[in-house]
Design a protein around this motif. Structure first.
Motif, PDB file in Angstrom:
ATOM      1  N   VAL A 174       8.708 -12.243  12.303  1.00  0.00           N
ATOM      2  CA  VAL A 174       8.917 -10.911  11.650  1.00  0.00           C
ATOM      3  C   VAL A 174       8.334  -9.940  12.566  1.00  0.00           C
ATOM      4  CG1 VAL A 174       9.306 -11.837   9.258  1.00  0.00           C
ATOM      5  CG2 VAL A 174       6.900 -11.151  10.077  1.00  0.00           C
ATOM      6  N   ARG A 175       7.855  -9.841  13.584  1.00  0.00           N
ATOM      7  CA  ARG A 175       7.371  -9.021  14.480  1.00  0.00           C
ATOM      8  C   ARG A 175       6.066  -8.376  14.022  1.00  0.00           C
ATOM      9  NH1 ARG A 175      10.372 -11.636  17.224  1.00  0.00           N
ATOM     10  NH2 ARG A 175      12.049 -11.086  18.241  1.00  0.00           N
ATOM     11  N   ASP A 176       5.246  -9.193  13.441  1.00  0.00           N
ATOM     12  CA  ASP A 176       4.057  -8.536  12.673  1.00  0.00           C
ATOM     13  C   ASP A 176       2.825  -9.305  13.448  1.00  0.00           C
ATOM     14  OD1 ASP A 176       2.285  -7.201  11.019  1.00  0.00           O
ATOM     15  OD2 ASP A 176       2.810  -8.175   9.169  1.00  0.00           O
ATOM     16  N   PRO A 177       1.835  -8.743  14.128  1.00  0.00           N
ATOM     17  CA  PRO A 177       0.714  -9.318  14.650  1.00  0.00           C
ATOM     18  C   PRO A 177      -0.332  -9.700  13.753  1.00  0.00           C
ATOM     19  CG  PRO A 177       0.666  -7.017  14.957  1.00  0.00           C
ATOM     20  CD  PRO A 177       1.783  -7.260  14.386  1.00  0.00           C
ATOM     21  N   PHE A 178      -0.961 -10.986  13.991  1.00  0.00           N
ATOM     22  CA  PHE A 178      -1.992 -11.386  13.174  1.00  0.00           C
ATOM     23  C   PHE A 178      -3.050 -10.813  13.598  1.00  0.00           C
ATOM     24  CE2 PHE A 178      -4.706 -14.985  11.446  1.00  0.00           C
ATOM     25  CZ  PHE A 178      -4.804 -14.843  10.479  1.00  0.00           C
ATOM     26  N   VAL A 179      -4.035 -10.245  12.595  1.00  0.00           N
ATOM     27  CA  VAL A 179      -5.284  -9.598  12.874  1.00  0.00           C
ATOM     28  C   VAL A 179      -6.226 -10.367  11.738  1.00  0.00           C
ATOM     29  CG1 VAL A 179      -6.621  -7.548  13.161  1.00  0.00           C
ATOM     30  CG2 VAL A 179      -4.088  -7.433  13.775  1.00  0.00           C
ATOM     31  N   PRO A 180      -7.064 -11.360  12.099  1.00  0.00           N
ATOM     32  CA  PRO A 180      -7.596 -11.914  10.965  1.00  0.00           C
ATOM     33  C   PRO A 180      -8.777 -11.042  10.232  1.00  0.00           C
ATOM     34  CG  PRO A 180      -7.548 -13.269  12.795  1.00  0.00           C
ATOM     35  CD  PRO A 180      -6.949 -12.092  13.327  1.00  0.00           C
ATOM     36  N   ASP A 181      -9.357  -9.997  11.063  1.00  0.00           N
ATOM     37  CA  ASP A 181     -10.233  -8.921  10.496  1.00  0.00           C
ATOM     38  C   ASP A 181      -9.494  -8.245   9.443  1.00  0.00           C
ATOM     39  OD1 ASP A 181     -12.187  -9.964  12.219  1.00  0.00           O
ATOM     40  OD2 ASP A 181     -11.992  -8.535  13.501  1.00  0.00           O
ATOM     41  N   ALA A 182      -8.208  -7.837   9.550  1.00  0.00           N
ATOM     42  CA  ALA A 182      -7.617  -6.939   8.683  1.00  0.00           C
ATOM     43  C   ALA A 182      -7.230  -7.898   7.349  1.00  0.00           C
ATOM     44  CB  ALA A 182      -6.182  -6.544   9.079  1.00  0.00           C
ATOM     45  N   LEU A 183      -7.021  -9.182   7.496  1.00  0.00           N
ATOM     46  CA  LEU A 183      -6.852 -10.020   6.316  1.00  0.00           C
ATOM     47  C   LEU A 183      -8.188 -10.164   5.741  1.00  0.00           C
ATOM     48  CD1 LEU A 183      -5.557 -12.198   4.424  1.00  0.00           C
ATOM     49  CD2 LEU A 183      -6.241 -13.849   6.149  1.00  0.00           C
ATOM     50  N   PHE A 184      -9.310 -10.383   6.212  1.00  0.00           N
ATOM     51  CA  PHE A 184     -10.587 -10.397   5.683  1.00  0.00           C
ATOM     52  C   PHE A 184     -10.825  -9.163   5.110  1.00  0.00           C
ATOM     53  CE2 PHE A 184     -11.385 -13.845   8.791  1.00  0.00           C
ATOM     54  CZ  PHE A 184     -10.972 -14.959   7.945  1.00  0.00           C
ATOM     55  N   GLU A 185     -10.788  -8.124   5.410  1.00  0.00           N
ATOM     56  CA  GLU A 185     -10.909  -6.490   4.846  1.00  0.00           C
ATOM     57  C   GLU A 185     -10.048  -6.536   3.596  1.00  0.00           C
ATOM     58  OE1 GLU A 185     -12.492  -3.233   3.906  1.00  0.00           O
ATOM     59  OE2 GLU A 185     -13.271  -4.662   5.382  1.00  0.00           O
ATOM     60  N   LYS A 186      -8.894  -7.083   3.781  1.00  0.00           N
ATOM     61  CA  LYS A 186      -8.137  -7.067   2.374  1.00  0.00           C
ATOM     62  C   LYS A 186      -8.716  -7.804   1.393  1.00  0.00           C
ATOM     63  CE  LYS A 186      -3.506  -7.284   2.683  1.00  0.00           C
ATOM     64  NZ  LYS A 186      -2.358  -7.936   2.854  1.00  0.00           N
ATOM     65  N   LEU A 187      -9.233  -8.823   1.486  1.00  0.00           N
ATOM     66  CA  LEU A 187      -9.871 -10.066   0.822  1.00  0.00           C
ATOM     67  C   LEU A 187     -11.003  -9.095   0.229  1.00  0.00           C
ATOM     68  CD1 LEU A 187      -9.514 -13.281   2.717  1.00  0.00           C
ATOM     69  CD2 LEU A 187      -8.194 -12.637   0.550  1.00  0.00           C
ATOM     70  N   ARG A 188     -11.849  -8.675   0.786  1.00  0.00           N
ATOM     71  CA  ARG A 188     -13.218  -8.020   0.566  1.00  0.00           C
ATOM     72  C   ARG A 188     -13.030  -6.785  -0.331  1.00  0.00           C
ATOM     73  NH1 ARG A 188     -15.116  -9.595   5.485  1.00  0.00           N
ATOM     74  NH2 ARG A 188     -14.524  -8.218   6.643  1.00  0.00           N
ATOM     75  N   SER A 189     -11.549  -6.165   0.144  1.00  0.00           N
ATOM     76  CA  SER A 189     -11.495  -4.737  -0.882  1.00  0.00           C
ATOM     77  C   SER A 189     -11.040  -5.077  -2.297  1.00  0.00           C
ATOM     78  CB  SER A 189     -10.369  -4.290  -0.311  1.00  0.00           C
ATOM     79  OG  SER A 189      -8.947  -4.678  -0.464  1.00  0.00           O
ATOM     80  N   GLY A 190     -10.484  -6.411  -2.762  1.00  0.00           N
ATOM     81  CA  GLY A 190      -9.972  -6.434  -3.839  1.00  0.00           C
ATOM     82  C   GLY A 190      -8.892  -5.974  -4.403  1.00  0.00           C
ATOM     83  N   LYS A 191      -8.065  -5.184  -3.499  1.00  0.00           N
ATOM     84  CA  LYS A 191      -7.232  -4.399  -4.014  1.00  0.00           C
ATOM     85  C   LYS A 191      -5.844  -5.611  -4.001  1.00  0.00           C
ATOM     86  CE  LYS A 191      -8.844  -0.095  -1.999  1.00  0.00           C
ATOM     87  NZ  LYS A 191      -8.709   0.677  -1.110  1.00  0.00           N
ATOM     88  N   TYR A 192      -5.739  -6.079  -5.235  1.00  0.00           N
ATOM     89  CA  TYR A 192      -4.670  -7.305  -5.307  1.00  0.00           C
ATOM     90  C   TYR A 192      -3.782  -6.732  -6.729  1.00  0.00           C
ATOM     91  CZ  TYR A 192      -5.756  -9.675  -1.575  1.00  0.00           C
ATOM     92  OH  TYR A 192      -5.941 -10.032  -0.119  1.00  0.00           O
ATOM     93  N   ASP A 193      -2.612  -7.347  -6.768  1.00  0.00           N
ATOM     94  CA  ASP A 193      -1.972  -7.159  -7.764  1.00  0.00           C
ATOM     95  C   ASP A 193      -2.372  -8.048  -8.893  1.00  0.00           C
ATOM     96  OD1 ASP A 193       0.128  -6.623  -9.743  1.00  0.00           O
ATOM     97  OD2 ASP A 193       1.716  -7.441  -8.709  1.00  0.00           O
ATOM     98  N   TRP A 194      -3.313  -7.726  -9.864  1.00  0.00           N
ATOM     99  CA  TRP A 194      -3.872  -8.909 -10.885  1.00  0.00           C
ATOM    100  C   TRP A 194      -2.879  -9.109 -11.893  1.00  0.00           C
ATOM    101  CZ3 TRP A 194      -7.858 -11.249  -8.813  1.00  0.00           C
ATOM    102  CH2 TRP A 194      -8.578 -10.506  -7.829  1.00  0.00           C
ATOM    103  N   ALA A 195      -2.225  -8.342 -12.214  1.00  0.00           N
ATOM    104  CA  ALA A 195      -0.993  -8.557 -13.153  1.00  0.00           C
ATOM    105  C   ALA A 195      -0.171  -9.641 -12.704  1.00  0.00           C
ATOM    106  CB  ALA A 195      -0.174  -7.296 -13.524  1.00  0.00           C
ATOM    107  N   ASP A 196      -0.214 -10.065 -11.603  1.00  0.00           N
ATOM    108  CA  ASP A 196       0.451 -11.236 -10.932  1.00  0.00           C
ATOM    109  C   ASP A 196       0.000 -12.460 -11.687  1.00  0.00           C
ATOM    110  OD1 ASP A 196       2.585 -12.079  -9.143  1.00  0.00           O
ATOM    111  OD2 ASP A 196       1.054 -12.914  -7.806  1.00  0.00           O
ATOM    112  N   LEU A 197      -1.360 -12.464 -12.090  1.00  0.00           N
ATOM    113  CA  LEU A 197      -1.926 -13.569 -12.669  1.00  0.00           C
ATOM    114  C   LEU A 197      -1.089 -14.087 -14.000  1.00  0.00           C
ATOM    115  CD1 LEU A 197      -5.689 -13.155 -12.296  1.00  0.00           C
ATOM    116  CD2 LEU A 197      -4.372 -14.721 -11.024  1.00  0.00           C
TER     117      LEU A 197
END
Length: 108
Positions: free
Chosen positions: A45-68
């Motif tokens: 899908v032409r999206d480069p994988f940047v592990p640090d960006a994934l880990f930053e997203k995980l640390r930020s906690g900005k997720y759709d919690w209603a999805d639970l």
């Protein structure tokens, strides 16, 4: 399957993706193979994988919690129960595949 969960967690903010990763966290896996599969999935899908960006997203906690709510059985919408059909019963509308075969075999 784990590579697909990592891809999903990288590209969106659904908690169900984290739940899936959590479920696999205790299972042994080949890290190099996983990384290669994630890179391949994102390359499609032409999206480069940047592990640090994934880990930053995980640390930020900005997720759709209603999805639970989709994971809780009390909030799930269950499909209507269907009466089991005997092997001799025709589905509603008859056996369309067989009807199509028979009409194709008929001389026109």
């Amino acid at each position: 399957m784990i590579a697909e969960k990592v891809r999903a967690a990288f590209q969106r903010t659904k908690v169900r993706d984290l739940y899936g990763l959590h479920r696999f966290a205790t299972k042994p896996f080949d890290g190099e193979l996983l990384r290669a599969l994630v890179v391949l999935k994102l390359w499609q899908v032409r999206d480069p994988f940047v592990p640090d960006a994934l880990f930053e997203k995980l640390r930020s906690g900005k997720y759709d919690w209603a999805d639970l709510r989709l994971l809780r059985t009390a909030d799930r919408v269950e499909p209507k129960a269907r009466r089991p059909r005997s092997s001799f019963e025709q589905p509603p509308g008859g056996n369309r595949c067989r009807q199509a075969e028979m009409s194709r075999d008929q001389p026109g």
